[in-house]
Design a protein around this motif. Structure first.
Motif, short mmCIF file in Angstrom:
data_model
loop_
_atom_site.label_atom_id
_atom_site.label_comp_id
_atom_site.label_asym_id
_atom_site.label_seq_id
_atom_site.Cartn_x
_atom_site.Cartn_y
_atom_site.Cartn_z
N UNK A 1 -12.38 26.23 44.29
CA UNK A 1 -13.32 26.27 45.41
C UNK A 1 -14.46 27.26 45.15
N UNK A 2 -14.23 28.22 44.27
CA UNK A 2 -15.22 29.27 44.06
C UNK A 2 -16.59 28.76 43.60
N UNK A 3 -16.66 27.76 42.71
CA UNK A 3 -18.00 27.26 42.33
C UNK A 3 -18.80 26.78 43.52
N UNK A 4 -18.15 26.18 44.50
CA UNK A 4 -18.88 25.70 45.68
C UNK A 4 -19.32 26.86 46.57
N UNK A 5 -18.51 27.91 46.62
CA UNK A 5 -18.92 29.11 47.35
C UNK A 5 -20.17 29.70 46.72
N UNK A 6 -20.18 29.81 45.40
CA UNK A 6 -21.34 30.37 44.71
C UNK A 6 -22.56 29.46 44.84
N UNK A 7 -22.34 28.14 44.84
CA UNK A 7 -23.45 27.21 45.00
C UNK A 7 -24.05 27.35 46.40
N UNK A 8 -23.19 27.44 47.42
CA UNK A 8 -23.69 27.61 48.77
C UNK A 8 -24.48 28.89 48.93
N UNK A 9 -23.97 29.99 48.38
CA UNK A 9 -24.70 31.26 48.43
C UNK A 9 -26.02 31.15 47.67
#
Length: 460
Positions: free
Chosen positions: A166-174
Motif C-alpha cells: 500500500x505504501x507506493x499509493x500513499x507516496x503517490x497520493x502525497x
C-alpha cells in the motif's frame, strides 16, 4: 486517584478477557469488538475518562500503530511455513497487488466523483483504506504454521504483504498533493517508491532474517551459546530489519514480514518439511528447554516457535492498547455523513469486486472467494497510514475529513467483521469437514501434502 482508577479499569478488562476467552470463541464476538466498546465507554461520549485526539497527537499515534503493525507482520511471517515455490502463494500475492490496485483505483474514482476530493487526496484515501489488517484479522488467519487451508493462508499472506504494497499509493497520493517528490511524469515514484522500495524491503528482510537465524543456530549448536531470551531475538530482528530497510529507502513493513518468513524458512528446510515436534513447540512456548534449543535437530524449530510465541503475546497486548484508544476517539459528533454510504460501498461492492478481479481464474472455491471478499478487515494499519500522511504535511482541510472517515471505517469493520467471524468461519469449517468426509481424506493432511504432490504454481 485517577491513576489508580485506570489501573483498576485496565486490570478488570484484562482479567475479564482472560477468563472469557473460551466463551468468546463460541459467540459472535471478537476481542477487538470488546476492546473498542470498552474504549468508547471510557471516552468522552460516556464516562469521559479517556481523552484522545488523533489530530494533535498524530505523532504519538504514528509510532504506537507503527510498532503494533510491525509486531503483527513479523508474527504473520512466522506463521506461514508454506514454501515460496508452492502455488498457494499466488493467492495472497494477487490479493496484495491486483486486488490492492483495483481497490485504490475504485476508491479514487469514488473520492473524486462523489466526494469532490482532488485526485491526490482520493488516491491517498484509497491507499489508507485498501490494506487489510494483520492485527485485527487474527481470527481468520492460519491457526498454526502447518495450517494449509487456502482461505486462512490467503488472508494471512494478504495482510502480511499489503501493509507494504500500500505504501507506493500513499507516496503517490502525497506526491500528487505536492507533499512528496515523484519526478516528472512520475518517474521517481515508479523507480524509487515502487520498484526499488519494494525490492529493497523484501531483500533486506530475507537477508537479515536468514543471516540472524543461521548465526543463532550456529552459536547454539556448536557452542551452546545464545540460549534463552528469544524475545530479544524477535524484537532485535524486527528493529534491525525495519531500520536497515528504512535507511536504504525500502519499505520496512515488507522487510519485517520477509524476516519472519526467512526465520520460518530456516526451520522448515532444516526439518525437510516435517512438522515441528509437539514437545519442541511446548518447550519453546514456556522457554524451558536448553536441551531442545541446542539440539542439532530440534534447535531450528525451537527458535522459530519461541519467536512466534513471544510475538503473538506482544501482538495481543498491542491490540488491547491501540483498539482501546481507538474506541476512546469514537464520537457521534464527528461522524461524517459520507460514511453512511461510503462504508457499505467499500465493504459490499469495492472489496468484493477487487477480490473477484484479483482471483480471476484461480482455483479457490466460490465460498473461499466469498469469505475473502467479506473479511477485508480494516484496522490499525489504516490508522498508521493516516497519521503518517498527517505527519508528512497533509493539509488540515483534508486530514480532518479523511481521518473521520477512516476511523469510522475501522470502527464499523471491527463490529461487522467481529460479529460475523465466528458463525461464518464455523460454517466454513463445517463445510470443509463435510467435503473431506465425502472425499474420504483428511483435509488438513491433504493441504499439507500439496507441495509434494503438485508442481509449483499449479495450486492457485
Amino acid at each position: 486517584m485517577k491513576g489508580a482508577i485506570w489501573f483498576v479499569l485496565i486490570g478488570v478488562l484484562l482479567v475479564a478477557m482472560a477468563l472469557s476467552r473460551s466463551v468468546l470463541r463460541r459467540l459472535p464476538l471478537s476481542t477487538s469488538m470488546l476492546y473498542l466498546a470498552a474504549g468508547f465507554a471510557l471516552g468522552p461520549q460516556v464516562a469521559g475518562l479517556l481523552q484522545v485526539d488523533i489530530y494533535s497527537q498524530s505523532a504519538m499515534w504514528e509510532r504506537v500503530t507503527e510498532v503494533a503493525v510491525l509486531v503483527s507482520l513479523f508474527a504473520a511471517g512466522l506463521k506461514l511455513r508454506t514454501p515460496l515455490r508452492d502455488g498457494r502463494w499466488i493467492l495472497p500475492v494477487r490479493l496484495a497487488t491486483v486486488s490492492m490496485t483495483v481497490t485504490v483505483g475504485l476508491v479514487t474514482l469514488v473520492g473524486v466523483t462523489a466526494m469532490g476530493l482532488p485526485v491526490g487526496a482520493a488516491v491517498l484515501l484509497g491507499g489508507i483504506l485498501a490494506p487489510t489488517d494483520p492485527v485485527l484479522a487474527s481470527d481468520v488467519q492460519v491457526t498454526h504454521p502447518t495450517d494449509g487451508d487456502r482461505l486462512r493462508f490467503g488472508l494471512t499472506g494478504e495482510a502480511g504483504l499489503n501493509d507494504g504494497t500500500a505504501f507506493p499509493f500513499i507516496m503517490l497520493g502525497l506526491g500528487l498533493l505536492g507533499l512528496h517528490e515523484i519526478g516528472e511524469f512520475g518517474w521517481r515514484w515508479f523507480a524509487i517508491d515502487l520498484v526499488w522500495a519494494v525490492v529493497a524491503g523484501l531483500g533486506v528482510g530475507a537477508l537479515l532474517g536468514t543471516a540472524t537465524g543461521r548465526l543463532v543456530l550456529y552459536l547454539r549448536r556448536e557452542h551452546r551459546e545464545a540460549v534463552g531470551l528469544d524475545d530479544f531475538l524477535a524484537l532485535g530482528l524486527i528493529a534491525l530489519a525495519y531500520g536497515v530497510a528504512l535507511m536504504l529507502k525500502g519499505y520496512g513493513f515488507l522487510a519485517v514480514f520477509a524476516a519472519g518468513l526467512a526465520l520460518r524458512r530456516i526451520e522448515r528446510t532444516e526439518a525437510d518439511g516435517e512438522e515441528p515436534p509437539d514437545d519442541v513447540a511446548m518447550a519453546a512456548q514456556f522457554a524451558q528447554s536448553e536441551e531442545a534449543a541446542t539440539d542439532k535437530a530440534k534447535a531450528p524449530a525451537y527458535m522459530a516457535q519461541a519467536a512466534l510465541g513471544f510475538t503473538e503475546q506482544l501482538e495481543r497486548i498491542g491490540e488491547v492498547a491501540v483498539v482501546l484508544l481507538l474506541g476512546g476517539m469514537i464520537s457521534w459528533n464527528f461522524l461524517p455523513g459520507v460514511a453512511f454510504w461510503f462504508i457499505p460501498l467499500l465493504f459490499l461492492v469495492i472489496r468484493p469486486l477487487s477480490v473477484y478481479v484479483g482471483l480471476l481464474g484461480s482455483r479457490s472455491t466460490p465460498m473461499q472467494r466469498g469469505l475473502i471478499a467479506w473479511f477485508g478487515i480494516r484496522g490499525i494499519g489504516s490508522v498508521y497510514y493516516l497519521t503518517y500522511a498527517m505527519q508528512h504535511g497533509l493539509p488540515e482541510q483534508f486530514s480532518r475529513s479523511v481521518a473521520a472517515l477512516v476511523l469510522a471505517t475501522v470502527a464499523v469493520s471491527a463490529v461487522a467483521h467481529g460479529i460475523s467471524v465466528t458463525p461464518l468461519m464455523a460454517r466454513y469449517s463445517k463445510r470443509s469437514r463435510r467435503e473431506a468426509d465425502r472425499l474420504g481424506v483428511d483435509r488438513a493432511a491433504l493441504e499439507r501434502r500439496e507441495p509434494a504432490r503438485q508442481p509449483a504454481g499449479s495450486g492457485r
